[in-house]
Structures are given as structure tokens and as C-alpha cells.
Design a protein around this motif. Structure first.
Motif, mmCIF file in Angstrom:
data_model
loop_
_atom_site.group_PDB
_atom_site.id
_atom_site.type_symbol
_atom_site.label_atom_id
_atom_site.label_comp_id
_atom_site.label_asym_id
_atom_site.label_seq_id
_atom_site.Cartn_x
_atom_site.Cartn_y
_atom_site.Cartn_z
ATOM 1 N N VAL A 127 -23.611 73.000 -64.157
ATOM 2 C CA VAL A 127 -23.335 72.885 -65.592
ATOM 3 C C VAL A 127 -22.752 74.187 -66.115
ATOM 4 O O VAL A 127 -22.898 75.243 -65.501
ATOM 5 N N ALA A 128 -22.102 74.089 -67.253
ATOM 6 C CA ALA A 128 -21.496 75.274 -67.872
ATOM 7 C C ALA A 128 -21.689 75.222 -69.374
ATOM 8 O O ALA A 128 -21.857 74.151 -69.966
ATOM 9 N N TYR A 151 -16.887 86.260 -64.374
ATOM 10 C CA TYR A 151 -17.815 85.307 -65.000
ATOM 11 C C TYR A 151 -19.172 85.383 -64.306
ATOM 12 O O TYR A 151 -19.281 85.808 -63.156
ATOM 13 N N ASN A 152 -20.207 84.959 -65.038
ATOM 14 C CA ASN A 152 -21.579 85.007 -64.532
ATOM 15 C C ASN A 152 -22.097 83.620 -64.195
ATOM 16 O O ASN A 152 -21.729 82.633 -64.849
ATOM 17 N N TYR A 153 -22.976 83.556 -63.205
ATOM 18 C CA TYR A 153 -23.721 82.310 -62.982
ATOM 19 C C TYR A 153 -25.202 82.637 -62.918
ATOM 20 O O TYR A 153 -25.608 83.696 -62.434
ATOM 21 N N ILE A 193 -27.398 77.892 -72.421
ATOM 22 C CA ILE A 193 -27.119 77.217 -73.696
ATOM 23 C C ILE A 193 -26.663 78.234 -74.740
ATOM 24 O O ILE A 193 -25.757 77.966 -75.532
ATOM 25 N N GLY A 194 -27.277 79.422 -74.727
ATOM 26 C CA GLY A 194 -26.917 80.462 -75.687
ATOM 27 C C GLY A 194 -25.611 81.169 -75.378
ATOM 28 O O GLY A 194 -25.086 81.898 -76.221
ATOM 29 N N GLY A 195 -25.097 80.982 -74.169
ATOM 30 C CA GLY A 195 -23.817 81.583 -73.803
ATOM 31 C C GLY A 195 -23.919 82.959 -73.169
ATOM 32 O O GLY A 195 -22.897 83.593 -72.903
ATOM 33 N N GLN A 196 -25.149 83.433 -72.899
ATOM 34 C CA GLN A 196 -25.297 84.734 -72.251
ATOM 35 C C GLN A 196 -24.788 84.691 -70.802
ATOM 36 O O GLN A 196 -24.350 85.691 -70.255
ATOM 37 N N VAL A 197 -24.916 83.538 -70.173
ATOM 38 C CA VAL A 197 -24.322 83.299 -68.851
ATOM 39 C C VAL A 197 -23.506 82.014 -68.943
ATOM 40 O O VAL A 197 -23.828 81.103 -69.709
ATOM 41 N N GLU A 198 -22.436 81.946 -68.160
ATOM 42 C CA GLU A 198 -21.493 80.840 -68.339
ATOM 43 C C GLU A 198 -21.875 79.545 -67.614
ATOM 44 O O GLU A 198 -21.560 78.456 -68.088
ATOM 45 N N MET A 199 -22.548 79.665 -66.468
ATOM 46 C CA MET A 199 -22.743 78.448 -65.669
ATOM 47 C C MET A 199 -23.912 78.619 -64.711
ATOM 48 O O MET A 199 -24.482 79.701 -64.581
ATOM 49 N N ALA A 218 -21.519 69.149 -68.007
ATOM 50 C CA ALA A 218 -21.658 68.882 -66.577
ATOM 51 C C ALA A 218 -20.295 69.035 -65.906
ATOM 52 O O ALA A 218 -19.333 68.363 -66.275
ATOM 53 N N ILE A 219 -20.238 69.926 -64.924
ATOM 54 C CA ILE A 219 -19.008 70.118 -64.149
ATOM 55 C C ILE A 219 -18.974 69.151 -62.974
ATOM 56 O O ILE A 219 -17.941 68.565 -62.655
ATOM 57 N N GLY A 220 -20.102 68.970 -62.310
ATOM 58 C CA GLY A 220 -20.154 68.034 -61.194
ATOM 59 C C GLY A 220 -21.520 67.999 -60.540
ATOM 60 O O GLY A 220 -22.259 68.984 -60.562
ATOM 61 N N LEU A 221 -21.873 66.846 -59.985
ATOM 62 C CA LEU A 221 -23.120 66.703 -59.242
ATOM 63 C C LEU A 221 -22.967 67.349 -57.871
ATOM 64 O O LEU A 221 -21.900 67.295 -57.267
ATOM 65 N N CYS A 222 -24.058 67.923 -57.387
ATOM 66 C CA CYS A 222 -23.993 68.668 -56.132
ATOM 67 C C CYS A 222 -24.225 67.801 -54.898
ATOM 68 O O CYS A 222 -23.933 68.229 -53.785
ATOM 69 N N GLY A 223 -24.761 66.614 -55.071
ATOM 70 C CA GLY A 223 -25.049 65.751 -53.937
ATOM 71 C C GLY A 223 -23.815 65.050 -53.396
ATOM 72 O O GLY A 223 -22.723 65.129 -53.967
ATOM 73 N N ALA A 224 -24.014 64.333 -52.287
ATOM 74 C CA ALA A 224 -22.900 63.638 -51.643
ATOM 75 C C ALA A 224 -22.478 62.396 -52.411
ATOM 76 O O ALA A 224 -21.344 61.931 -52.276
#
Length: 321
Positions: A127-128, A151-153, A193-199, A218-224
Motif C-alpha cells: 500500500v501507499a 522514497y521511504n518504505y 496514513i499521515g504521509g511520514q513514510v510513502e509505502m 492498494a498498489i498490489g497484492l503480494c500473493g500468487a
């Protein structure tokens, strides 16, 4: 002793023999140790299943949270318990990750436990913050490629499955970002959510309400595969990274040297509980997929997962004291 009394004793003995739970003492509770804090994904899973587990065992089930040291504290308590089937635990990916992350371990994560069953998995999702100008995997990769390390994760801590899931994404995409570790998913999610980290990668059940509200994207699900709980979210694999697949699995274990009969008894009770209609419904609501393995399959899975994460930890240069 008269004939009627003898017949009565014989009937009682037959009843006890016919009920394994009574034969082992139904007054003794099953101690279920969780090496994580209350409110986490695995905690919610076990508490939702607790009534069905008690029914399947024919004994009370007492849940005990023993968080600390990335799950090592709780796992150590399971390892030290008597192998009588009365002390069990529910562990996740971190159990087999820790040996590769920590320089010293107080036990052998593979050989000092008895795997009972890998019960199922919880979908993870990348998520981002919605202010990040990327709505899908390819846009995110382009953004990270244009500004390497800019960018931060976030993750729930160094060496956790969420940290490694992020590292796997960056490795597959061939891009870089700065890691910001947190002490748990709560503060991590708050800062995203607050934007301190991007994703960051997080369990779908924990973040689904924030995706629906628009607080996170949501950028994408991690499962197959896509999740029935969020069918509109495409997988990362289908968005151009076909080799990327990771999920948060959860498994029941006991101490080493459990008797085969106890292993089978526990396995039968656990499978029955998670196969019950009420638990299936609860797992569907949480977005979890239930697919219990045999004890043999669980043992093989533990070894293969340990090797997989050890290679990733080495590549990501993650080491803790």
C-alpha cells in the motif's frame, strides 16, 4: 463390592476409553502460546477459532500472548514445554526467518519443535499514501527508478516478514528505497496514513478498512492469486513481476519429541476446528485462506521456507544481535 457396582465401574472405564480427551484429563486446559502481541493478525485468527478448538479437543483452550524478540520469547516457551500435547503454539513466517536474522538463537527453530500443520495464510498487500503519484506497480517502479533511494518504505521491524516482503519487491523490480522500521504494524500504519513514510507491505485484514476509506492506496497484492476478500486488487505478479509471491502463513506447532499419537490427535482437532462453519466464516471475513497441511508437509515446508528466507536475508544484509 457387589455385581451392580462392578458393572458401573466397567461402564465408566469404557466411557473414558472411548473419549481420548477424557482419557488424558479433560480438566487440563490446552495452553496455546502466541509469540505475538494481542490484536495482531495471528492473535485474531486464534481467538476466532478458540471456541471451536475447545470443542474439538474436548478441553478448555487458554490463549497466552508472549511477544518479544521477534517471536523468540514465545517460541522459547513452547520449546521448553513438556511434549504432552497440552502446550501448543501458533507461529508465522517470522519463526523460520529468525535464525537467519539473529546472530544467536536460544533454540533450533526447526529441530526443537514439532510442526503439526500449516493452517493457512493471510494475504499481504503493498500500500501507499495516496499522495504518492503512483497507482499501480509499473507507475511505482518508474517513480522509484527516477529517484533511487528518494522514497521511504515502512515495516513492522527489522527482519520481519513485512520487511522482507518489501525487500523482495525492490529486488524483483530492481529499484531502491529507504527502510524505516517500526515497533509493530500499528505505528507503521499510522505514519503511512499521515504521509511520514510513502509505502509498505502489510496484512490485508489490518489495512482493508483504510483502503476502502481512501486513507491508503492498494498498489498490489503480494500473493500468487487475488484474494476473495479483495477481488478488485490485482496481484503484483500480474502487474509485471511474475516471480514475486509472498504471503503471511500461520502454523500450529508443539515442543519437539511429541508422541505420534499426540501429534495425530492434535492435528485432527486443529483441522476439525478450522474446518468448522463458524471458523471458516470468521476466516473469510478476515481474508484468510484455510488449507491445512499434514504434519509431514508442515515439517518440509518449514525447512524450505527457512532456506528461502535465509537467502533473502543474506542478500538484503539484515542482521540483528
Amino acid at each position: 463390592m457387589n455385581r451392580r457396582a462392578l458393572l458401573g465401574l466397567g461402564a465408566c472405564a469404557a466411557a473414558v476409553a472411548a473419549c481420548p480427551a477424557l482419557a488424558q484429563g479433560s480438566d487440563k486446559p490446552i495452553r496455546f502460546i502466541l509469540p505475538i502481541s494481542a490484536g495482531s493478525g495471528v492473535d485474531a485468527i486464534v481467538r476466532a477459532a478458540a471456541p471451536a478448538l475447545g470443542k474439538a479437543f474436548g478441553q478448555p483452550v487458554v490463549i497466552e500472548n508472549l511477544p518479544g524478540a521477534g517471536g523468540i520469547t514465545g517460541a522459547a516457551a513452547i520449546v521448553k514445554a513438556a511434549p504432552d500435547g497440552l502446550t501448543l503454539g501458533m507461529v508465522s513466517n517470522n519463526h523460520v526467518i529468525n535464525p537467519a536474522v539473529f546472530r544467536k538463537m536460544p533454540f533450533d527453530a526447526i529441530n526443537d519443535v514439532t510442526p503439526i500443520s500449516v493452517i493457512g495464510a493471510t494475504p499481504l498487500v503493498l500500500v501507499a499514501n495516496p499522495k504518492l503519484p503512483a497507482k499501480n506497480v509499473q507507475e511505482l517502479i518508474a517513480l522509484l527508478r527516477a529517484k533511487p533511494g528518494g522514497y521511504n518504505y515502512a515495516s513492522s521491524g527489522n527482519g520481519t516478514i513485512l520487511h522482507l516482503a518489501d525487500e523482495m519487491f525492490l529486488d524483483e523490480a530492481g529499484v531502491k528505497a529507504r527502510h524505516i522500521p517500526y515497533k509493530g504494524t500499528g505505528p507503521m500504519m499510522t505514519d503511512m496514513i499521515g504521509g511520514q513514510v510513502e509505502m509498505g507491505v502489510i496484512a490485508l485484514p489490518a489495512v482493508q478498512q483504510h483502503i476502502k476509506s481512501g486513507a491508503l492506496r492498494a498498489i498490489g497484492l503480494c500473493g500468487a492469486q487475488r484474494s476473495p476478500a479483495a477481488p478488485d486488487i490485482p496481484t503484483i505478479a500480474e502487474q509485471g513481476l511474475p516471480n514475486y509471491a509472498v504471503e503471511g502463513w500461520f502454523a500450529v506447532i508443539g515442543p519437539a519429541k511429541m508422541q505420534p499419537a499426540d501429534v495425530q490427535r492434535v492435528h485432527g482437532a486443529v483441522v476439525a476446528a478450522f474446518g468448522s462453519a463458524e471458523v471458516r466464516e470468521a476466516m473469510d471475513r478476515q481474508g484468510n485462506v484455510i488449507r491445512p497441511t499434514t504434519p509431514e508437509q508442515a515439517a518440509s515446508f518449514f525447512r524450505s521456507e527457512a532456506a528461502r528466507y535465509a537467502a533473502l536475508v543474506k542478500k538484503a544484509n539484515v542482521t540483528l544481535e
